[in-house]
Design a protein around this motif. Sequence first.
Motif, PDB file in Angstrom:
ATOM      1  N   CYS A 151       0.156   8.112   2.819  1.00 34.67           N
ATOM      2  CA  CYS A 151      -1.124   7.898   3.495  1.00 34.67           C
ATOM      3  C   CYS A 151      -0.970   8.534   5.235  1.00 34.67           C
ATOM      4  O   CYS A 151       0.220   8.186   5.743  1.00 34.67           O
ATOM      5  N   ASN A 178      -4.677  -1.365   8.970  1.00 35.26           N
ATOM      6  CA  ASN A 178      -5.923  -1.219   8.087  1.00 35.26           C
ATOM      7  C   ASN A 178      -6.077  -2.120   6.968  1.00 35.26           C
ATOM      8  O   ASN A 178      -7.040  -2.201   6.083  1.00 35.26           O
ATOM      9  N   ALA A 179      -4.988  -2.757   6.307  1.00 32.08           N
ATOM     10  CA  ALA A 179      -5.038  -3.774   5.581  1.00 32.08           C
ATOM     11  C   ALA A 179      -5.396  -3.320   4.138  1.00 32.08           C
ATOM     12  O   ALA A 179      -5.901  -4.013   3.096  1.00 32.08           O
ATOM     13  N   CYS A 180      -4.948  -2.105   3.716  1.00 32.19           N
ATOM     14  CA  CYS A 180      -5.276  -1.707   2.188  1.00 32.19           C
ATOM     15  C   CYS A 180      -4.337  -2.471   1.392  1.00 32.19           C
ATOM     16  O   CYS A 180      -4.476  -2.788   0.166  1.00 32.19           O
ATOM     17  N   GLY A 181      -2.960  -2.872   1.717  1.00 32.69           N
ATOM     18  CA  GLY A 181      -2.148  -3.748   1.107  1.00 32.69           C
ATOM     19  C   GLY A 181      -2.618  -5.343   1.173  1.00 32.69           C
ATOM     20  O   GLY A 181      -2.075  -6.347   0.623  1.00 32.69           O
ATOM     21  N   CYS A 211       0.811  -1.085   0.053  1.00 28.77           N
ATOM     22  CA  CYS A 211       0.127  -0.142  -0.040  1.00 28.77           C
ATOM     23  C   CYS A 211       0.872   1.211   0.011  1.00 28.77           C
ATOM     24  O   CYS A 211       2.161   0.963  -0.006  1.00 28.77           O
ATOM     25  N   SER A 212       0.441   2.350  -0.020  1.00 30.41           N
ATOM     26  CA  SER A 212       1.173   3.724  -0.064  1.00 30.41           C
ATOM     27  C   SER A 212       2.005   3.986   1.025  1.00 30.41           C
ATOM     28  O   SER A 212       2.944   4.624   1.082  1.00 30.41           O
ATOM     29  N   GLY A 213       1.766   3.444   2.185  1.00 31.56           N
ATOM     30  CA  GLY A 213       2.504   3.537   3.494  1.00 31.56           C
ATOM     31  C   GLY A 213       2.563   5.056   3.751  1.00 31.56           C
ATOM     32  O   GLY A 213       2.012   5.925   3.436  1.00 31.56           O
ATOM     33  N   LEU A 254      -2.284   7.719   7.878  1.00 31.12           N
ATOM     34  CA  LEU A 254      -2.279   6.532   8.933  1.00 31.12           C
ATOM     35  C   LEU A 254      -1.103   5.608   8.840  1.00 31.12           C
ATOM     36  O   LEU A 254      -1.075   4.696   9.963  1.00 31.12           O
ATOM     37  N   ALA A 255      -0.249   5.659   7.958  1.00 29.64           N
ATOM     38  CA  ALA A 255       0.818   4.848   7.994  1.00 29.64           C
ATOM     39  C   ALA A 255       1.869   4.960   8.953  1.00 29.64           C
ATOM     40  O   ALA A 255       2.062   6.019   9.511  1.00 29.64           O
ATOM     41  N   SER A 294       0.901  -4.244   4.103  1.00 23.73           N
ATOM     42  CA  SER A 294       0.373  -2.801   4.849  1.00 23.73           C
ATOM     43  C   SER A 294       1.094  -2.061   5.617  1.00 23.73           C
ATOM     44  O   SER A 294       1.957  -2.300   6.393  1.00 23.73           O
ATOM     45  N   GLY A 295       0.821  -0.661   5.630  1.00 24.50           N
ATOM     46  CA  GLY A 295       1.725   0.204   6.192  1.00 24.50           C
ATOM     47  C   GLY A 295       1.269   0.365   7.692  1.00 24.50           C
ATOM     48  O   GLY A 295       1.766   1.087   8.331  1.00 24.50           O
ATOM     49  N   CYS A 296       0.188  -0.124   7.950  1.00 23.87           N
ATOM     50  CA  CYS A 296      -0.732  -0.097   9.276  1.00 23.87           C
ATOM     51  C   CYS A 296      -1.649  -1.598   9.316  1.00 23.87           C
ATOM     52  O   CYS A 296      -1.902  -2.147   8.311  1.00 23.87           O
TER      53      CYS A 296
END
Lengths: 267, 602
Positions: free
Chosen positions: B425, B466-469, B419-421, B427-428, B462-464
């Motif tokens: 982002c 939240n699992a966008c990755g 993800c963009s991390g 929240l990253a 994912s960078g946190c």
Amino acid sequence: MSQEKTIRTTTDVDSLRSEIRDKSVRVIDVRREDDYKQSHIPTAVNLPLANLLSDDSPERVLKLVNSMGISDDTSVVVYDDTFGALASRVAWTLEYLGHSDVSLLETTFSKWKSLGLENDNKTPEVQTTNHSIHLKPEILATSNYLETSKDKPSVILIDNRERLNFLEQHIPGAISLPYRTLATSDKILRPKEDMKRLLDNRGITGNAEIITYCGSVGTLSGLAYYALKSVGLPNVKLYVRSFKEWKNLQKPTEKQQDANYWDLSAE
Amino acid sequence: MTVSDLKQAYPDSPKPKINWARIDEAEDFANTVKLFRQGKYDEDSFRRYRLQHGAYGTRMTSDYAMVRIKLPAGEIYPNQLEKISQLSEQFSIGNAHFTTRENIQLHWVILEDVSEIFRGLAEVGLTSREACGNSVRNVMCSPLAGVCPNEEFDSTPYALATARFFLRNPLSQNLPRKFKFTFTCCEKHGMVRMVDVGLIPQTRDLNGITQRGFKIFLGGGLGNKSFVGHQLEEFTPEEDLLHTSIAVIRIFDRLGDRKNMARNRMRYLVHEMGWEKFRNLVLKERAIVRATQSVITRLDVDHTPTVIKRLIKISDESGSQNPDGYNRWIKTNTLKQKQSDYNSVFITLEAGDITSSQISALAAIIGEFSSEGLARSGFAQNIALRYVHDDDMTRLYSRLLEVGLAKSGALTMAAPIGCSGTTSCNLALTNSHRLAKEIQRKFLELKLDQDDDLCDSSIKISGCPNACGQHGIATIGFFGGGARIGKEMYPNYQMSIGGRSDEETMLGATCHRIPAKRVIPVILKIIELFKQNKKPDDTLKEWIHRIVNGKEDSAIKSVLDMRKILDPLTIPPTIEEDPDFYNDYGSDSSYHTKTGKGECAA
Ligand code: SF4
């Protein structure tokens, strides 16, 4: 008629062709000498940007102008093959000297050629002229000037480098308007209405004093200078020595904090 | 005459069939930004408005936005790519990002320029409307729909019709939370059990007539808490597709949690209510929808067959050898289509990133090589060019090579998702984006993309939490966090193993906490262990699957065994021994976590 002539920023292809036919224009090609020798717009003289930049003091510029056969009332059109940025720097220099009837060809030489328009490799005979000097300091910003005026609320400082360069480092208080934003796919500047809307959205309007700068020698910001003029903004200055000088003088800079997108994508 | 539009771009390639844009939205956006800057629009309403139009905030600043362009069903045409290339140079940072949900993102756009991007998009029929916010997000479709050898029929027209129905529909403007549809081609290519509504085309025989329909899965999703979707019924006939979608959205709209931001996706509603109860509600609501909707409320499914036209027919018969790397690329990036002589070619991007000049080159390449004249964005931050003729493959490879788009490994474990991390982002906690690129480089260097044992596995980051990755469905998945030893902080990842998104969809099992700078050694260690313990025909995916399900009988029998073996690799050195350990990828200053307000929930 003459008034319209003096305020035009760009010259369209058709007008230039007819002015060339009427012999009522001096065309300057600012590309490298080799490129010029291969082919250029008919009647154009060559003034490579590097040649001008080697010494752009008014005395030297005056000599160059005279050797290109430009008198006080000669209509001048400048072109390049670098989306208008090099041409802008040359045009601005002429303006600074006091020559107001100077404009940019609306497109680049490649585009001109790709449309099948005339070109040749003849170097024209030029009669040396005797131009006057009426310097226009109101279109120039020096580092000192910039330093004292940039924080005034009435001054807008514009950085014309690419967004990534801006995010990494810029002059404090500058806003980012990358030079790419100013053009369309086939013209060096957006149509007037388009440009106006874009600048309007960014709050670049009215009687503000606007100063443009770019990376090193005032080419990209030169283009921006003409972009702003094209919509009739009255008070625009070019910080001609730009960010390179600013950094050499070790003046303060600013960067975007707490994110690192650019170091990734710049790879 | 002046020089304008004398040259028409790509005159021969097909033009987009659907115009998703509305030009007046650009002007409206510009005016709203002005009002907001003048303080005539409050922060919250502006944020809602901005998100509904597809512009996200950017990490730690209100000056910049990210514009998320939707590609319904993943379709993108050459003239659209050309425009995006231009917009990226003008208003962004000279590159663009392909996401896991078939969107293209432009980052670091000045908020005041967003409307100019909308204008440009409108010229080529694209929109970012409802790409963010509490609406029906981009409707996805498998990049192989229409060409997949395993599919029953092409689901693309249904995905497009669904996208059309819900875009700007009042029904979906103010949902409790975002809502996602994914259509796929077949079970194997999956991804339908990890989304609010997932659909697989299927057919049945009804009195000698073949009837089209779908297997519909509801209530799945990845996030801080992930759930696997449930199948609504054996067979949902195509006439019921829209009724079912409307029914589900209405129920979510009515009953979804609007207060608790962390628990307002539909999967929580399904979970709290219990599947049977939710299912009955959907079936009842559907009966009402069916009975009360006027006959004109129907999906506008366009069944016009795609024109397949091979533009050039000069096959390369110079007798020359295949270019270097060609066989590797064929093996790891291309698939045979069900249409004979044609191939689908996947373009590997580094964590979804592509430069504007590559986008522009790609536009020309599509026009030249894809006989359907468009490209599809894939499930894995990549791009698929379909209908490439067998005889054109070498030339296509050479062309891609010239512009740096011929990297191998697209369809293998060597193409990790990140993800963009911290690259943009709010929240990253870690730079997941860069980590994905580092892993990819290592895998390609070691030629692991060619390893048949690894090709059906995946790495997602994912960078946190939240699992966008999509880390939860990866064979090896990671999500970022910070860790501390004494006064020093270092970037760290929680690793899970055994996740998958096919017919046996399950979430990965939590395995260990791995410091960022140890992620690559740990992955390589796992591969080494696999090679030592595998059965002759094993793949890494199967081996890990047995471990997490307690069915493995070699030295490593459980996740705990794995954890113990990896332990030594996770011990932090002192900062004197290895200062680099304490920096995140892509940064040379010491690591600290810093986050802003999340916008997903806004
Ligand atoms: S997973 Fe976390 S860091 Fe990555 S994009 Fe989503 S919210 Fe941002």
